[in-house]
Structures are given as structure tokens and as C-alpha cells.
Design a protein around this motif. Structure first.
Motif, mmCIF file in Angstrom:
data_model
loop_
_atom_site.group_PDB
_atom_site.id
_atom_site.type_symbol
_atom_site.label_atom_id
_atom_site.label_comp_id
_atom_site.label_asym_id
_atom_site.label_seq_id
_atom_site.Cartn_x
_atom_site.Cartn_y
_atom_site.Cartn_z
ATOM 1 N N SER A 488 0.852 -1.193 0.000
ATOM 2 C CA SER A 488 0.000 0.000 0.000
ATOM 3 C C SER A 488 0.881 1.234 0.000
ATOM 4 O O SER A 488 2.111 1.149 0.093
ATOM 5 C CB SER A 488 -0.922 -0.001 1.230
ATOM 6 O OG SER A 488 -0.155 0.195 2.405
ATOM 7 N N TRP A 513 -3.226 -5.196 5.507
ATOM 8 C CA TRP A 513 -4.295 -5.714 4.648
ATOM 9 C C TRP A 513 -5.618 -5.802 5.412
ATOM 10 O O TRP A 513 -6.687 -5.569 4.853
ATOM 11 C CB TRP A 513 -3.927 -7.108 4.122
ATOM 12 C CG TRP A 513 -2.687 -7.144 3.298
ATOM 13 C CD1 TRP A 513 -2.137 -6.116 2.582
ATOM 14 C CD2 TRP A 513 -1.806 -8.259 3.129
ATOM 15 N NE1 TRP A 513 -0.983 -6.512 1.972
ATOM 16 C CE2 TRP A 513 -0.751 -7.827 2.272
ATOM 17 C CE3 TRP A 513 -1.800 -9.566 3.583
ATOM 18 C CZ2 TRP A 513 0.290 -8.668 1.890
ATOM 19 C CZ3 TRP A 513 -0.762 -10.402 3.198
ATOM 20 C CH2 TRP A 513 0.266 -9.962 2.363
ATOM 21 N N ILE A 516 -8.653 -3.124 5.626
ATOM 22 C CA ILE A 516 -9.770 -3.032 4.672
ATOM 23 C C ILE A 516 -11.073 -3.478 5.309
ATOM 24 O O ILE A 516 -12.160 -2.951 5.002
ATOM 25 C CB ILE A 516 -9.457 -3.886 3.426
ATOM 26 C CG1 ILE A 516 -8.157 -3.409 2.772
ATOM 27 C CG2 ILE A 516 -10.606 -3.862 2.426
ATOM 28 C CD1 ILE A 516 -7.693 -4.285 1.632
ATOM 29 N N LEU A 517 -10.993 -4.450 6.231
ATOM 30 C CA LEU A 517 -12.192 -5.017 6.841
ATOM 31 C C LEU A 517 -12.611 -4.283 8.107
ATOM 32 O O LEU A 517 -13.534 -4.716 8.784
ATOM 33 C CB LEU A 517 -11.952 -6.500 7.171
ATOM 34 C CG LEU A 517 -11.584 -7.405 5.990
ATOM 35 C CD1 LEU A 517 -11.258 -8.803 6.471
ATOM 36 C CD2 LEU A 517 -12.726 -7.438 4.985
ATOM 37 N N CYS A 518 -11.915 -3.199 8.441
ATOM 38 C CA CYS A 518 -12.207 -2.461 9.667
ATOM 39 C C CYS A 518 -13.033 -1.204 9.371
ATOM 40 O O CYS A 518 -12.761 -0.484 8.396
ATOM 41 C CB CYS A 518 -10.914 -2.068 10.388
ATOM 42 S SG CYS A 518 -9.972 -3.477 10.998
ATOM 43 N N ASN A 519 -14.004 -0.963 10.213
ATOM 44 C CA ASN A 519 -14.829 0.247 10.117
ATOM 45 C C ASN A 519 -14.626 1.053 11.388
ATOM 46 O O ASN A 519 -15.011 0.628 12.479
ATOM 47 C CB ASN A 519 -16.304 -0.140 9.949
ATOM 48 C CG ASN A 519 -17.186 1.073 9.726
ATOM 49 O OD1 ASN A 519 -16.701 2.163 9.415
ATOM 50 N ND2 ASN A 519 -18.486 0.907 9.911
ATOM 51 N N ASP A 536 -14.485 -4.964 13.406
ATOM 52 C CA ASP A 536 -13.609 -5.816 12.597
ATOM 53 C C ASP A 536 -14.360 -7.074 12.178
ATOM 54 O O ASP A 536 -15.014 -7.724 12.995
ATOM 55 C CB ASP A 536 -12.363 -6.195 13.400
ATOM 56 C CG ASP A 536 -11.300 -6.872 12.544
ATOM 57 O OD1 ASP A 536 -11.490 -6.955 11.315
ATOM 58 O OD2 ASP A 536 -10.281 -7.314 13.111
ATOM 59 N N ARG A 576 -4.255 -3.880 13.368
ATOM 60 C CA ARG A 576 -4.947 -3.194 12.275
ATOM 61 C C ARG A 576 -5.871 -2.095 12.782
ATOM 62 O O ARG A 576 -6.094 -1.090 12.097
ATOM 63 C CB ARG A 576 -5.740 -4.215 11.464
ATOM 64 C CG ARG A 576 -6.832 -4.933 12.235
ATOM 65 C CD ARG A 576 -7.385 -6.125 11.495
ATOM 66 N NE ARG A 576 -6.370 -7.169 11.355
ATOM 67 C CZ ARG A 576 -6.582 -8.318 10.704
ATOM 68 N NH1 ARG A 576 -7.761 -8.550 10.146
ATOM 69 N NH2 ARG A 576 -5.632 -9.223 10.620
ATOM 70 N N ASN A 580 -5.578 1.722 11.689
ATOM 71 C CA ASN A 580 -6.720 2.413 11.078
ATOM 72 C C ASN A 580 -6.939 3.782 11.711
ATOM 73 O O ASN A 580 -7.197 4.777 11.021
ATOM 74 C CB ASN A 580 -7.978 1.548 11.240
ATOM 75 C CG ASN A 580 -8.948 1.742 10.096
ATOM 76 O OD1 ASN A 580 -9.105 2.839 9.594
ATOM 77 N ND2 ASN A 580 -9.606 0.673 9.686
ATOM 78 N N GLN A 583 -4.265 6.108 10.527
ATOM 79 C CA GLN A 583 -4.548 6.569 9.162
ATOM 80 C C GLN A 583 -5.568 7.702 9.171
ATOM 81 O O GLN A 583 -5.423 8.689 8.434
ATOM 82 C CB GLN A 583 -5.053 5.401 8.327
ATOM 83 C CG GLN A 583 -5.268 5.752 6.859
ATOM 84 C CD GLN A 583 -5.884 4.608 6.085
ATOM 85 O OE1 GLN A 583 -6.750 3.904 6.617
ATOM 86 N NE2 GLN A 583 -5.433 4.392 4.856
#
Length: 767
Positions: A488, A513, A516-519, A536, A576, A580, A583
Motif C-alpha cells: 500500500s 491488509w 480493509i475489513l475495519c470500520n 472488525d 490493524r 486504522n 490513518q
């Protein structure tokens, strides 16, 4: 003297003229083939031979052509020991005399009282055949099958050398012998069989390590000490000076403990030798995530006092620095010993051992596959707090009516030792089970087996560690010379790419990676601290997708991030969920506290340069230079230590040198393990008694009366032999007094303890 002189001359000539050497070998091969093809005449009275060896060689060639074996039946000697009369005959000569110990299972015999033989006298310096008997009272075999007779078997020097080299490399005997068969072009071209090779290797191993189990073990350890002062061993014996327990650690393992001794696993389920002594390795994990040995022991029993002895020996070897965390199975004796020796170490049970017992303990329940198993896994893996776990545990206990289940009740009482939510605040270096120990055991499987003796074990042990070091060296090379591309544009990923080993960077990438599946949702903000909920999506082994909510706390001023999953605290890898949140807050680089020295590839670690018993410094330039510097500094330290002024001046010179070379490779800060050693006074250690492991005894079967009688006779003979051997060896020296430590010098090391009695807490009732 003529033989050695001519041999030396041939060797010198081979260096001067390789072509003539090749021609000589070719001539020898042709001569050997001609000797094999030559037909020997029948023996007759009056035949003369220069020596008895020539006589024997002639009769063996004749016997091989005729298809029978040869044996020396009778000899007469003069007063000075010189042979003057010789009878050589068929190997089937003589009569069979049955042994009283095998009446129920008689062994096969070749004896038929065959009269074929020759007699020879020494007359005026020559051997003269006097009488000859040609006829046999049995059938002979074809010349092609003569190679099976014992007298015609010959293991040549080339085959011996190849067998020994392959055995040292850890190649099993069936493959070792198979290579010789292929090299010779078939079984029929070999003058020996696989059994002969096995006998040769057994003898070679005895010569390599000496005779006698316990004595050979101590001799081996002393040789390792001569090779390297950092090699440490401790031996525990009983009143008869018979080996009971042993612990050892090489210099490399001791130095590696400085870097990777924070978390260890300990397991004794691997039985290694025919004495039934469990192999007890102390295993850690290195910067590549590979298992690394930090000491090992062989113990005769698995009780609390034995574990206390082993743990204390290991702790003293590691300069008294206990590990921060230890993983074992549910052994009560281990638990009690850890409380005594490592009172401040966090103890954890192997979760895998507990979970694999679920089908055995609860598989008969009607709802085991209809919700019970899932409920247990949900309570274990999805609970975020201790209170949440206890609530879920109580719910499934009540729902499935398991309140009376003693196994589950025992697990719940010890939940702080195995439930993940109770262990979140402790660093485990990615280890949650004793699988590290078991993988180390599997690693030794290629070198040792259940029939391995003590004499063989330590030699093969070094071979296994040599291969382990090679795997780590290969991983170091790959991490330094290969770069895994970033997946990435996330700058934090690039930050770890530049400093972490390839294996650990792959773990970081998996978390990247997973983002992507985390909100991520902002819940609240108080001053500089923000609270986020991260949802997650996790896929289970049965492809079921479930959503788990984690809470992340972020300090904007100090760039401090903390997640309730506690992945960083337990594994040393930022999760992750935390990535997140970083980010979202546009954090492009994490503080140094999130980049652990433990996983870095750009550090120079001292243990990689320490000489060990299985290392060759000639192949490692760094190690050679390190050894040279250490020896020189040791001499200087001895000279300047007598004066404070000299020490101060010496330290100033070191500081100036260090400041001058700021660009030197970084080395993570750890103190050197002190090397305290003790020794015995030449006590002879006997082999251990054969012990049986834990568990129920083997099933008894009905034994016929004849077999019972034979067994009793055998046991009497064995007891008599053991008594004789023990009496003979115990006369060498007296046993030390209970608890006495024999010491003769600081540069040798072995501790003899006897009848160890260790103060310990009262063990649980179910121990």
C-alpha cells in the motif's frame, strides 16, 4: 616397518605425479580383479607358506570358491607367545551346545560337526601343511552366496569412511547403506551387509564419545568446555554416582538469552533415549519468529524436586535473570517448581493442549456440536474484558447444565493461567502454546530416536543445532538482501519495511491488509485523547464471518495509541485497529517505542559472533574477529584491574574510540551473562537407571510357565551383572555427601548433587 615405509612413499609420490597415482590405482584394481578370478588349487600336504597370514588368506580364497565359511579351530603357542601349530576348518565344524537360558526359544545353529580342515606346523620359519580333510558332511553354496559367510565379510576403508561421514551428517542407516549399494553397482558387489554397517557405526559412535553412558556424557561436556569457556553443564547423581539429571547450555544459547530470554516455553513430552529420560528444552523465539534453544536438560523423573533442580541450574547459568513469561502444559509439578524458582515470572498454560481435550471431555454431550463448542470458543476468543468472559462462561454453563462438570470447574478456577483475556497485559512474543517446544522436538526427530543412547544423543544434538544456526543465518541473509515490496501507499508500512526482518514485516503487512475489513468510528474526544470503536470482520475456520467491536484510545499530542485487542502488548506487532486510527489522524510515522529492537534486522547481536561447540570460526570472519578482540580485552582487563587509575584511563580510551567510530553497526543494549563455573574431582558417573514415564503401566498378559522360568533366570543374570559393574565402578571414588558441591577450579564446570531435598510448597491433591 616395511609396510608403513612403502605406504608413505606411495603417498608422497601421489603429490608429485597425480597421473602415476591414477595408474597405480588402476593397476591395483586390475590386480584385485585378477585375484578374485584366480582359481585356487585344493590344499595338499606339504604346501608351504611364508606366514600364517598367507596360509589363512589362501584357505579363505579356496573356501570362498567352494562355497563354505572358515574358522580357526585350534592354535598352539610357544612360551614367547609365537604360534607354532594351527588348525583351520569349515565354519560348520564342531557340535551345537544349547544354552540353558533359551530352552523356550532356541536360536538357529550352523554346527554340523563338519570335519573339513587343514593342519599346519611352523617348520624352520615356514608354515607347512601336514594333514588335509576335503570332504564336508553338508551341502555347500554357490560362490556368489559365499559373501554371506561371516569369514568372507569385509568392510573396506572406503565404505567405513563414507558410513562415518554420512552418520555424522545425520543420514539414517538404511539410506547410508543404500548409497553404498548404488555406488557398488548392486548388493552382489558388496562384501558386507546392512547389519555389518550398523555394527560398525555403533562401534564408531562409542569410539567417538567413549564407553559408558554417564562417563561418556561427562567426557563430552569436558571436551566442549575445553573448546569454549562459555559451555556450561550441571550433572545430578544419586548415592551410587549414577546419572540422574543433567543440564547443559552452550555459549551461543547463553548469549542469545540476552536478547530472546523474555519469553520461553518449556515442555517434557519428548522421550529421547532408551533410558526413558525426557528431553527438557528451554525454547525461545528469535527475531525471525524461529524457535531458538536456550538450554536443555535430560531428567529422570517429572516431579517437583526434579523441576526445581533443573530450573535452578538453568537460572544460575543465565546469571540469575529469570524470564518474564513462561509457557508450559498443565503439569502440577512444573507449576509448583515455577512458584519456587520463578516467583515473579508470569506463568501460562498451553491453550492448544486444553482445547484439544474438548472432544474427549465434552464430546459425549448431546449439544457439543450443536452450540456448546461454539459457546466455549466465543467466551474464550471474543471476550474483551474479564467480566465479559465470566458472564459468557456462566451463561453456557447454565444453558447446557454443566455445573457439576469437574473438568470445567477446574479450568475455571485456574482461568488466569490460560484464558487469553487474563493474559493481555503480558508480552508473549507471538507464543500462546508450547508448540514452540514441540516444533523444536520435531526438529530433533531427524537426528535422534527412541533407541538413542546418551553417548549418541549429545553428538546428534550438536548436528541438529548446527542446522538450526544455518536456518537462522539464511534468514538473516534474506532479510538483508531481499526487500518485500509494500502492499500500500501507507507510510507506516514503509517504516517497518526498512527495519523489520522479512518474517516480522509480513506480519505487519497482514495487519495493513486487515485494515480493509475495519470500520472506524469516533466515539468521544476529551482534550487530546480520542476514543474510537473499530468494527472488525473476522472469518473463522469454518468460513463463518463474525463482527467484533474493539475500542482504540488515541493521544494526539504524544502519538500514543492503545487497542483493547492488545495485539501489540502480546505480540509486539501494531494491530490493524490502531493502524486504522493512525490513518484517520494522518499519522505517517509511529514513535520508536512501537518499533521493537526484538524484530529489527539492522542490529548486530552478540550471540551470532560467539563461538560454540558446533561452529567453525574459520567460516565466519565476524566471529573470528570477535573472538580475537575478546581475548585481547580479557588480557588488558586482567592487567589494568589492579588500579583504579588504570581502569579510568582504559575506559577513557574506550570512550574516545567509540566516539570516533559513530557509524559502527548498532548493538542492542544487554549486559553480558556472567560465566560462573564449578567442577568435580574426577568422579566417574554411571549410566542412569531405566525409568518409565507418566501414565498407566502397560497391560499385563498371561505368561506361560516356561517363559516365566526363563525370565527369572535372565533377571538373576542381569542383576548379578549390574551388581558386578556397579561394584567395580564405585570402587573408584567415594560418593560426595548429601548436597555437597565439589569444586577444583573456576575454568571447569560440573556440579554433583546428591539426594536433593528442596523446600517447596505442598503440592495439590491431584498432583
Amino acid at each position: 616397518m616395511d609396510g608403513p615405509l612403502s605406504s608413505t612413499g606411495e603417498d608422497m609420490g601421489s603429490f608429485e605425479n597425480p597421473a602415476s597415482n591414477a595408474e597405480t590405482e588402476a593397476d591395483d584394481t586390475i590386480q584385485q580383479e585378477s585375484d578374485n578370478d584366480r582359481v585356487e588349487e585344493e590344499p595338499k600336504p606339504g604346501m608351504k607358506f611364508a606366514t600364517d597370514h598367507e596360509l589363512m588368506a589362501y584357505y579363505m580364497r579356496y573356501a570362498k570358491q567352494q562355497g563354505f565359511g572358515v574358522i580357526t579351530q585350534r592354535t598352539k603357542r610357544e612360551a614367547n607367545g609365537r604360534v607354532k601349530y594351527l588348525t583351520i576348518g569349515c565354519a560348520r565344524g564342531g557340535k551345537y551346545h544349547p544354552s540353558h537360558s533359551n530352552i523356550s526359544r532356541p536360536r538357529p545353529t550352523i554346527k554340523t560337526d563338519c570335519k573339513a580342515r587343514i593342519n599346519a606346523h611352523l617348520v624352520e620359519g615356514s608354515w607347512v601343511v601336514t594333514t588335509v580333510e576335503i570332504g564336508h558332511n553338508h551341502s555347500t553354496v554357490s560362490p556368489q552366496k559365499s559373501r554371506f559367510f561371516r569369514s568372507h565379510k569385509c568392510l573396506d576403508e572406503y565404505s567405513q569412511r563414507m558410513l562415518d561421514l554420512n552418520d555424522r551428517a545425520g543420514i539414517r542407516m538404511n539410506k547410508n547403506f543404500g548409497a553404498l549399494v548404488v555406488d557398488a553397482g548392486g548388493f552382489e558387489n558388496l562384501q558386507f551387509q546392512e547389519k555389518d554397517c550398523r555394527n560398525f557405526i555403533d562401534k564408531a559412535r562409542q569410539l567417538r564419545l567413549g564407553k559408558g553412558g554417564g562417563e561418556a556424557l561427562t567426557e563430552y561436556f569436558k571436551r566442549m568446555r575445553l573448546q569454549n569457556d562459555g559451555f556450561v553443564y550441571v550433572i545430578d547423581v544419586d548415592e551410587e554416582l549414577r546419572l540422574r539429571n543433567v543440564f547443559w547450555a552452550d555459549a551461543r544459547s547463553r548469549a542469545a538469552y540476552e536478547y530472546f530470554g523474555d519469553v520461553i516455553t518449556f515442555d517434557t513430552t519428548y522421550l529421547t533415549n532408551r533410558y526413558g529420560m525426557p528431553f527438557a528444552p528451554f525454547v525461545g523465539v528469535n527475531h525471525h519468529g524461529q524457535s531458538i534453544l536456550l538450554g536443555a536438560g535430560l531428567i529422570s523423573s517429572e516431579d517437583t524436586s526434579t523441576f526445581v533442580w533443573l530450573f535452578r541450574a538453568w537460572l544460575e547459568c543465565m546469571d540469575g535473570r529469570a524470564p518474564k513469561a513462561i509457557i508450559t502444559d498443565q503439569d502440577r509439578a512444573m507449576k509448583s517448581a515455577i512458584v519456587v524458582v520463578f516467583p515473579h515470572t508470569r506463568h501460562r498454560y498451553c491453550l492448544w493442549h486444553i482445547m484439544r481435550k474438548l472432544p474427549e471431555k465434552l464430546g459425549s454431550h448431546a449439544a457439543f456440536n450443536a452450540g456448546l463448542k461454539t459457546a466455549i470458543q466465543n467466551a474464550l476468543y471474543d471476550s474483551q474484558t474479564c467480566g465479559e468472559f465470566e458472564e459468557k462462561w456462566g451463561q453456557f454453563i447454565k444453558k447446557y447444565d454443566l455445573g457439576e462438570n469437574a473438568w470445567l470447574q477446574g479450568l475455571y478456577n485456574e482461568r488466569s493461567f490460560w484464558v487469553p483475556v487474563y493474559l493481555k497485559g503480558v508480552f508473549w512474543a507471538g507464543m500462546s502454546t508450547t508448540q514452540r517446544s514441540e516444533s523444536m522436538n520435531a526438529f530433533f526427530d531427524g537426528f535422534v530416536h527412541s533407541g538413542t543412547t546418551l553417548k549418541e544423543f549429545v553428538d546428534q544434538f550438536d548436528n541438529a543445532l548446527r542446522k538450526k544456526v544455518e536456518l537462522e543465518t539464511t534468514a538473516d541473509f534474506n532479510s538483508s538482501n531481499q526487500t518485500i515490496p509494500c502492499s500500500s501507499a501507507f507510510r507506516i508500512e514503509k517504516q517497518f519495511q526498512s527495519v523489520y526482518t522479512n518474517a516480522k514485516f509480513k506480519e505487519v503487512q497482514r495487519e495493513v491488509w486487515g485494515m480493509i475489513l475495519c470500520n472506524c468510528i469516533l466515539i468521544s474526544k476529551e482534550g487530546c485523547i480520542s476514543t474510537y470503536d473499530v468494527l472488525d470482520e473476522i472469518t473463522t475456520d469454518d468460513d463463518h464471518v463474525k463482527s467484533i467491536k474493539y475500542t482504540v484510545y488515541f493521544n494526539n499530542e504524544e502519538v500514543d495509541v492503545k487497542c483493547t485487542c492488545a495485539l501489540f502488548e502480546m505480540r509486539g506487532i501494531v494491530c490493524r485497529h490502531a493502524l486504522n486510527v493512525c490513518q484517520m489522524n494522518k499519522i505517517h510515522a509511529l514513535p520508536e517505542k512501537y518499533v521493537l529492537d526484538r524484530w529489527r534486522k539492522d542490529l548486530k547481536r552478540r550471540y551470532t559472533m560467539v563461538k560454540s561447540s558446533y561452529d567453525d570460526l574459520r567460516q565466519n570472519a565476524d566471529s573470528g574477529r570477535y573472538e580475537l578482540v575478546v581475548k585481547r580485552c580479557s588480557k588488558l582487563a586482567t592487567r589494568v584491574s589492579s588500579s583504579d587509575a588504570h581502569v579510568t584511563a582504559f575506559m577513557l580510551h574506550l570512550d574516545e574510540f567509540e566516539n570516533k567510530f559513530k557509524g559502527l553497526t548498532q548493538e542492542s543494549g544487554s549486559t553480558k551473562v556472567a560465566e560462573t563455573v564449578q567442577t568435580d574431582k574426577g568422579k566417574k558417573i554411571l549410566s542412569p537407571h531405566v525409568v518409565r514415564g507418566k501414565g498407566r503401566p502397560p497391560t499385563k498378559r498371561k505368561v506361560p510357565p516356561v517363559e516365566k522360568a526363563v525370565t527369572r533366570r535372565k533377571n538373576k543374570q542381569i542383576r548379578r551383572k549390574i551388581f558386578d559393574d556397579t561394584s567395580e565402578q564405585c570402587e573408584v571414588s567415594e560418593a560426595p555427601e548429601s548436597g555437597q558441591i565439589q569444586s577444583a577450579g573456576k575454568d571447569d564446570f560440573v556440579v554433583l548433587t546428591q539426594c536433593s531435598t528442596v523446600a517447596q510448597p505442598t503440592p495439590p491433591d491431584n498432583e
